[in-house]
Motif scaffolding. Structure first.
Motif, PDB file in Angstrom:
ATOM      1  N   ALA A 501      67.148 -99.008 108.209  1.00 23.37           N
ATOM      2  CA  ALA A 501      68.161 -99.647 107.376  1.00 23.37           C
ATOM      3  C   ALA A 501      69.239 -98.704 106.858  1.00 23.37           C
ATOM      4  CB  ALA A 501      67.476-100.328 106.183  1.00 23.37           C
ATOM      5  N   ARG A 502      68.881 -97.476 106.557  1.00 22.19           N
ATOM      6  CA  ARG A 502      69.820 -96.602 105.849  1.00 22.19           C
ATOM      7  C   ARG A 502      70.897 -95.949 106.714  1.00 22.19           C
ATOM      8  NH1 ARG A 502      68.721 -95.624 100.554  1.00 22.19           N
ATOM      9  NH2 ARG A 502      66.661 -96.250  99.817  1.00 22.19           N
ATOM     10  N   PRO A 503      70.621 -95.545 107.948  1.00 27.29           N
ATOM     11  CA  PRO A 503      71.660 -94.823 108.702  1.00 27.29           C
ATOM     12  C   PRO A 503      72.907 -95.672 108.950  1.00 27.29           C
ATOM     13  CG  PRO A 503      69.510 -94.538 109.734  1.00 27.29           C
ATOM     14  CD  PRO A 503      69.335 -95.602 108.697  1.00 27.29           C
ATOM     15  N   ASP A 504      74.056 -95.023 108.986  1.00 28.65           N
ATOM     16  CA  ASP A 504      75.299 -95.728 109.314  1.00 28.65           C
ATOM     17  C   ASP A 504      75.217 -96.381 110.690  1.00 28.65           C
ATOM     18  OD1 ASP A 504      76.401 -94.910 106.935  1.00 28.65           O
ATOM     19  OD2 ASP A 504      77.423 -93.180 107.790  1.00 28.65           O
ATOM     20  N   TYR A 505      74.432 -95.790 111.588  1.00 30.62           N
ATOM     21  CA  TYR A 505      74.369 -96.282 112.962  1.00 30.62           C
ATOM     22  C   TYR A 505      73.321 -97.376 113.156  1.00 30.62           C
ATOM     23  CZ  TYR A 505      70.454 -92.976 113.020  1.00 30.62           C
ATOM     24  OH  TYR A 505      69.303 -92.295 112.729  1.00 30.62           O
ATOM     25  N   ALA A 506      72.678 -97.841 112.089  1.00 26.22           N
ATOM     26  CA  ALA A 506      71.619 -98.849 112.225  1.00 26.22           C
ATOM     27  C   ALA A 506      72.114-100.041 113.037  1.00 26.22           C
ATOM     28  CB  ALA A 506      71.141 -99.300 110.856  1.00 26.22           C
ATOM     29  N   SER A 507      71.209-100.641 113.821  1.00 28.17           N
ATOM     30  CA  SER A 507      71.635-101.656 114.792  1.00 28.17           C
ATOM     31  C   SER A 507      71.092-103.052 114.537  1.00 28.17           C
ATOM     32  CB  SER A 507      71.192-101.231 116.200  1.00 28.17           C
ATOM     33  OG  SER A 507      69.791-101.363 116.339  1.00 28.17           O
ATOM     34  N   ASP A 508      70.131-103.191 113.620  1.00 26.63           N
ATOM     35  CA  ASP A 508      69.514-104.502 113.409  1.00 26.63           C
ATOM     36  C   ASP A 508      70.125-105.157 112.181  1.00 26.63           C
ATOM     37  OD1 ASP A 508      67.842-106.710 112.939  1.00 26.63           O
ATOM     38  OD2 ASP A 508      66.109-105.692 113.806  1.00 26.63           O
ATOM     39  N   LEU A 570      76.806-107.347 108.568  1.00 22.51           N
ATOM     40  CA  LEU A 570      77.517-108.051 109.625  1.00 22.51           C
ATOM     41  C   LEU A 570      77.973-107.095 110.723  1.00 22.51           C
ATOM     42  CD1 LEU A 570      78.397-110.955 110.239  1.00 22.51           C
ATOM     43  CD2 LEU A 570      80.561-110.453 109.098  1.00 22.51           C
ATOM     44  N   SER A 571      78.383-105.885 110.339  1.00 21.76           N
ATOM     45  CA  SER A 571      78.861-104.923 111.343  1.00 21.76           C
ATOM     46  C   SER A 571      77.758-104.542 112.320  1.00 21.76           C
ATOM     47  CB  SER A 571      79.406-103.670 110.652  1.00 21.76           C
ATOM     48  OG  SER A 571      78.360-102.926 110.052  1.00 21.76           O
ATOM     49  N   ARG A 572      76.501-104.660 111.911  1.00 19.30           N
ATOM     50  CA  ARG A 572      75.397-104.272 112.781  1.00 19.30           C
ATOM     51  C   ARG A 572      75.182-105.251 113.931  1.00 19.30           C
ATOM     52  NH1 ARG A 572      71.021-101.663 108.505  1.00 19.30           N
ATOM     53  NH2 ARG A 572      72.599-100.463 107.370  1.00 19.30           N
ATOM     54  N   ALA A 573      75.798-106.407 113.832  1.00 19.82           N
ATOM     55  CA  ALA A 573      75.720-107.338 114.959  1.00 19.82           C
ATOM     56  C   ALA A 573      76.528-106.821 116.149  1.00 19.82           C
ATOM     57  CB  ALA A 573      76.223-108.722 114.539  1.00 19.82           C
ATOM     58  N   LEU A 574      77.543-105.990 115.902  1.00 14.99           N
ATOM     59  CA  LEU A 574      78.391-105.487 116.981  1.00 14.99           C
ATOM     60  C   LEU A 574      77.620-104.409 117.744  1.00 14.99           C
ATOM     61  CD1 LEU A 574      81.719-105.098 114.982  1.00 14.99           C
ATOM     62  CD2 LEU A 574      80.762-107.146 116.047  1.00 14.99           C
ATOM     63  N   GLY A 575      77.433-104.637 119.030  1.00 13.74           N
ATOM     64  CA  GLY A 575      76.600-103.718 119.799  1.00 13.74           C
ATOM     65  C   GLY A 575      75.185-103.676 119.272  1.00 13.74           C
ATOM     66  N   GLY A 576      74.786-104.749 118.573  1.00  9.88           N
ATOM     67  CA  GLY A 576      73.547-104.750 117.816  1.00  9.88           C
ATOM     68  C   GLY A 576      72.316-105.092 118.642  1.00  9.88           C
ATOM     69  N   MET A 577      71.179-104.767 118.055  1.00 11.23           N
ATOM     70  CA  MET A 577      69.899-105.031 118.697  1.00 11.23           C
ATOM     71  C   MET A 577      68.855-105.278 117.618  1.00 11.23           C
ATOM     72  SD  MET A 577      67.664-102.472 121.112  1.00 11.23           S
ATOM     73  CE  MET A 577      67.357-101.338 119.753  1.00 11.23           C
ATOM     74  N   GLU A 578      68.202-106.412 117.691  1.00  9.44           N
ATOM     75  CA  GLU A 578      67.036-106.651 116.851  1.00  9.44           C
ATOM     76  C   GLU A 578      65.822-106.023 117.524  1.00  9.44           C
ATOM     77  OE1 GLU A 578      66.746-110.857 116.376  1.00  9.44           O
ATOM     78  OE2 GLU A 578      68.458-111.002 115.020  1.00  9.44           O
ATOM     79  N   GLN A 666      81.994 -97.748 113.737  1.00  9.72           N
ATOM     80  CA  GLN A 666      81.099 -96.605 113.504  1.00  9.72           C
ATOM     81  C   GLN A 666      80.783 -95.938 114.845  1.00  9.72           C
ATOM     82  OE1 GLN A 666      77.638 -96.159 114.280  1.00  9.72           O
ATOM     83  NE2 GLN A 666      77.609 -94.216 113.151  1.00  9.72           N
ATOM     84  N   ARG A 667      80.609 -94.643 114.853  1.00  4.94           N
ATOM     85  CA  ARG A 667      80.565 -93.857 116.090  1.00  4.94           C
ATOM     86  C   ARG A 667      79.501 -94.342 117.078  1.00  4.94           C
ATOM     87  NH1 ARG A 667      79.426 -88.030 114.580  1.00  4.94           N
ATOM     88  NH2 ARG A 667      77.309 -88.817 114.354  1.00  4.94           N
ATOM     89  N   GLU A 668      78.254 -94.408 116.647  1.00  3.53           N
ATOM     90  CA  GLU A 668      77.188 -94.854 117.563  1.00  3.53           C
ATOM     91  C   GLU A 668      77.321 -96.330 117.900  1.00  3.53           C
ATOM     92  OE1 GLU A 668      75.735 -91.086 115.769  1.00  3.53           O
ATOM     93  OE2 GLU A 668      76.665 -92.897 114.975  1.00  3.53           O
TER      94      GLU A 668
END
Length: 804
Positions: A501-508, A570-578, A666-668
């Motif tokens: 949850a904490r990293p800027d690059y989180a994906s879920d 919401l941003s984690r949905a972009l290129g996101g993965m649950e 975000q970079r990643e």
């Protein structure tokens, strides 16, 4: 008293006084404290002598900070727990060596002493002190242990250096044993030490602000010695249930098994008859709440900690957990007491739940929760910004509901439970999540906070305690634990924590701090709706009659940035993965990419949040935000400004716009957008994402509409945020080559259109803006010179604790 009895009493006393002091008189004049390890203290010399029952005696040694510096950024808090060690006292001639054993590397093969020796000899222990041996008597050793205890166990000096507060060291002439709080009991020896830290150089600003004289200050550190405990059964961790614990390398593991073994941290809990599930608990876990917490927060704290009584009862462990007030005269550092303490600091800070753990087994020896005194004030600021400051009963109920939740949360940590940041997606399933208040807009268009915080624990909490603390016959334990996990998975009890949850690059997008909905989209829509109503109605009612209007800035900040965590989700949905912490055979899907339609919908919502109407601060608010707010509010709580002394409305808008753009690109996350497009051409691409943002900010060439100057100025703010982010990506050597290449391409295209706009006939402010953007693009593309535009101003902190 009859004369004969008085005379006999005199003889007994005289006989006792005539007895020589133990160890050949070496303890004469010392005060003896009997207990686990007898202690002798001397007020004249300040020495502490320790009596050891035998050579190579072993014990548990734990450390804690008894008093604090009172500053969250430095982090030296009252009640902070330190490390715990297995300590051994080895005689070496006329000295006794103090050795900390190394339990990070082991061999569990007890039948192979040679293998155990090979591991022990491969990894060193730490010999931390050499104590003078003063005498022996009947196999017992007497040592001068003053130097063992009068030392910086809590690493205060390095903490101060790391936080740039100066170079401090222990001033021995101003430090020593605190005899009043050095105590002894049959199962624990407690040694309290007052340490003065002094610097010959310049003290740091935080230290100088907190203490009377920054050149020196005194803290108390506390050391406990306890017997090595036996009979505890460690429990292996399971990645699907959230517990802290210990990890170590076990070189006796077969090659098919991991070298690193992990055991959960938990208190010992036993039944009178372990084979009878209805047998009463014989050693309930008891927590003690600090009566120094002010009312009405004190009562709410007790109520929140008591939630765990419900949890244990519902987990089939009735009577396993109990809460009481800390008795008068008890030192909170006493190892026998699990405590919930009040933490006063100079500024807002974290509440913390920590434990002192046996490094051999993971058994929790003492739970220590620390509740920050500023937390309620931060929560009140949000209430006042949303509802106004006039309804005292309602605001108190709102704040106390949060106090109960955070009290339960931090106590949960002291029980061994880690954060579960996905629990909010299945209806407030755990107090171990971070909950924002549930705020909605009702059918009349009013802000509704009637269900702001959960009124009790959640089903995940019961399940996790049942798994971690359940008591089973040894032969049935593993099967029982597997059955509990399987039942929880069938019910949808998911667990993802800080690393997710904490990293800027989180994906879920389900795993976010401070979210409160089944999906990120639902949470964003709700927060946006509340924010719009709150901003439209914000005014003088956010402060109480007679209070300075300068407080309004502090109250407005959480309203303006109310959707910041929804933006993050919401941003984690972009290129996101649950994904899940799946285990082979449990039927969980390890990963699941966010589908293309949902990604594009999320991008559309983020892009729309850059509209001038969303960045704008109403005139009715701006006219109230006067100068000198820092006279009543710490700077960290305020909007920054480049228009001093007036409020910087464009600066606030730029901060929000940068927050949105930086999260989106975000970079990643950008690299994942590139990669997902490679494997699925239907998916959202990085180029499409950048183009959508460019259209949203109406980059020249993407829209021909004219608009009022205020809106145009806010568009320029958002355009600058987008362009700065692209420059950051292009110049970031840690970004993937594909991301940097796409950023270069878009900088070239946007720079060219900016050049055309600068050469056009628009307003002078617009032409100046685009000329600067075109120049930044030229410097980067032609000379690889990284421009240094004015960065976005730092936002006030969003969490109800800590620094920005």
């Amino acid at each position: 008293m009859p004369k004969r009895l008085a005379f006999l009493s005199f003889l007994v006393a005289a006989s006792a006084a005539a007895q020589p002091a133990p160890f050949g008189g070496k303890t004469a004049g010392y005060e003896r404290l009997d207990g686990f390890l007898p202690v002798y203290t001397d007020a004249r010399t300040g020495k502490l002598l320790l009596e050891l029952p035998a050579d190579s005696m072993r014990a548990l040694l734990t450390t804690a900070l008894a008093t604090g510096l009172g500053s969250n950024p430095v982090g030296l808090d009252r009640g902070a727990s330190g490390d715990s060690y297995v300590v051994r006292f080895d005689r070496n001639g006329e000295r006794v060596l103090v050795v900390l054993e190394n339990w990070n590397y082991r061999s569990s093969d007890t039948a192979n002493a040679a293998h155990q020796r090979s591991v022990a000899e491969a990894f060193p222990s730490s010999t931390i002190a050499s104590l003078p041996l003063l005498g022996t008597e009947g196999g017992r050793l007497l040592v001068d242990a003053t130097d063992l205890f009068v030392r910086d166990w809590m690493d205060v000096s390095r903490t101060l250096e790391r936080t740039q507060q100066g170079s401090y060291s222990v001033a021995r002439d101003r430090s020593g044993i605190n005899r009043a709080l050095t105590r002894n009991f049959p199962t624990n020896t407690e040694v309290d030490v007052a340490l003065t830290f002094a610097t010959g150089g310049r003290p740091g600003g935080i230290v100088s602000a907190v203490v009377p004289d920054g050149s020196a200050f005194t803290l108390r550190e506390h050391v406990s010695l306890l017997p090595l405990r036996t009979g505890y059964r460690p429990r292996e961790s399971d990645p699907r249930v959230g517990y802290f614990g210990i990890s170590f390398r076990d070189y006796a593991q077969p090659i098919q098994r991991p070298l690193v073994q992990e055991w959960i941290a938990r208190h010992r809990l036993e039944r009178v008859n372990p084979n009878d599930p209805n047998s009463p608990i014989k050693n309930p876990i008891v927590y003690y709440v600090d009566p120094g917490i002010p009312e009405p927060i004190r009562t709410a704290t007790m109520q929140g900690v008591k939630w765990w009584e419900q949890v244990f009862a519902q987990a089939g462990l009735a009577g396993g957990f109990r809460v009481e007030w800390l008795p008068a005269g008890v030192d909170p550092m006493d190892a026998r007491y699990n405590v919930v303490q009040w933490e006063n600091r100079n500024e807002r800070g974290w509440s913390v739940g920590g434990s002192i753990v046996d490094p051999r087994t993971g058994e929790i020896l003492k739970g220590m929760a620390r509740l920050d005194s500023h937390r309620a004030r931060t929560d009140y600021n949000l209430y006042a910004g949303l509802k106004g400051a006039d309804a005292a009963a309602a605001d108190t109920a709102f704040v106390l509901a949060r106090v109960r939740q955070v009290s339960a949360h931090e106590t949960g940590h002291t029980l061994g439970l880690s954060h579960n940041y996905i629990a909010s997606t299945y209806e407030r399933a755990s107090v171990m999540d971070y909950p924002p208040p549930r705020v909605t807009v009702d059918g009349r268009g009013d802000i509704d906070i009637s269900a702001a915080y959960a009124p009790g624990p959640g089903p995940y909490d019961v399940w996790a305690i049942r798994w971690g603390y359940g008591i089973f016959p040894p032969a049935q334990e593993q099967d029982s634990l597997r059955a509990i996990v399987a039942e929880g998975l069938r019910k949808g009890y998911l667990y993802l924590s800080d690393i997710d949850a904490r990293p800027d690059y989180a994906s879920d997008p389900r795993t976010v701090l401070w979210d409160d909905a089944a999906t990120a989209e639902e949470f964003f829509r709700r927060e946006q709706a509340v924010r719009r109503v709150a901003m439209a109605r914000f005014g003088e009612r956010a402060v109480r009659p007679g209070d300075p209007l300068a407080l309004l800035q502090e109250r407005f900040a959480p309203v303006y940035f109310m959707h910041r965590f929804a933006i993050n989700a919401l941003s984690r949905a972009l290129g996101g993965m649950e994904y899940a912490n799946a285990v082979r055979g449990d039927a969980q899907q390890a990963t699941r990419p966010i589908d293309a339609a949902r990604q594009r919908a999320a991008l559309g919502m983020l892009a729309a949040a850059l509209a001038p109407s969303e960045l704008n601060i109403p005139d009715t608010v701006r006219t109230l935000l006067g100068p000198n707010a820092n006279a009543v509010t710490p700077d960290v709580e305020l909007f920054r400004t480049r228009t001093r002394p007036t409020f910087d409305a464009l600066g606030a808008a730029r901060t929000l716009a940068q927050m949105i753009v930086d999260a989106t690109l975000q970079r990643e996350r950008a690299a994942r957008l590139v990669q997902q497009r490679v494997f699925d051409p239907r998916q959202l691409s990085l180029a499409e994402t950048i183009d959508a943002l460019a259209r949203a900010v109406r980059w020249p060439g993407t829209s021909a509409e004219s608009e009022p100057e205020r809106d145009a100025a806010l568009r320029r703010v958002a355009q600058r945020a987008l362009f700065d982010r692209l420059l950051t990506l292009a110049s970031d050597s840690d970004a993937s080559p594909e991301v940097r290449a796409m950023a270069d391409l878009k900088i070239a295209a946007l720079g060219a259109s900016a050049r055309r706009a600068a050469d056009g006939v628009g307003p002078v402010e617009s032409r100046a803006h685009f000329l600067q953007l075109a120049g930044d693009a030229d410097r980067w593309l032609t000379r690889r010179e990284v421009p240094h535009p004015s960065p976005a101003l730092v936002a006030p902190p969003g969490d109800p604790f800590g620094e920005p």
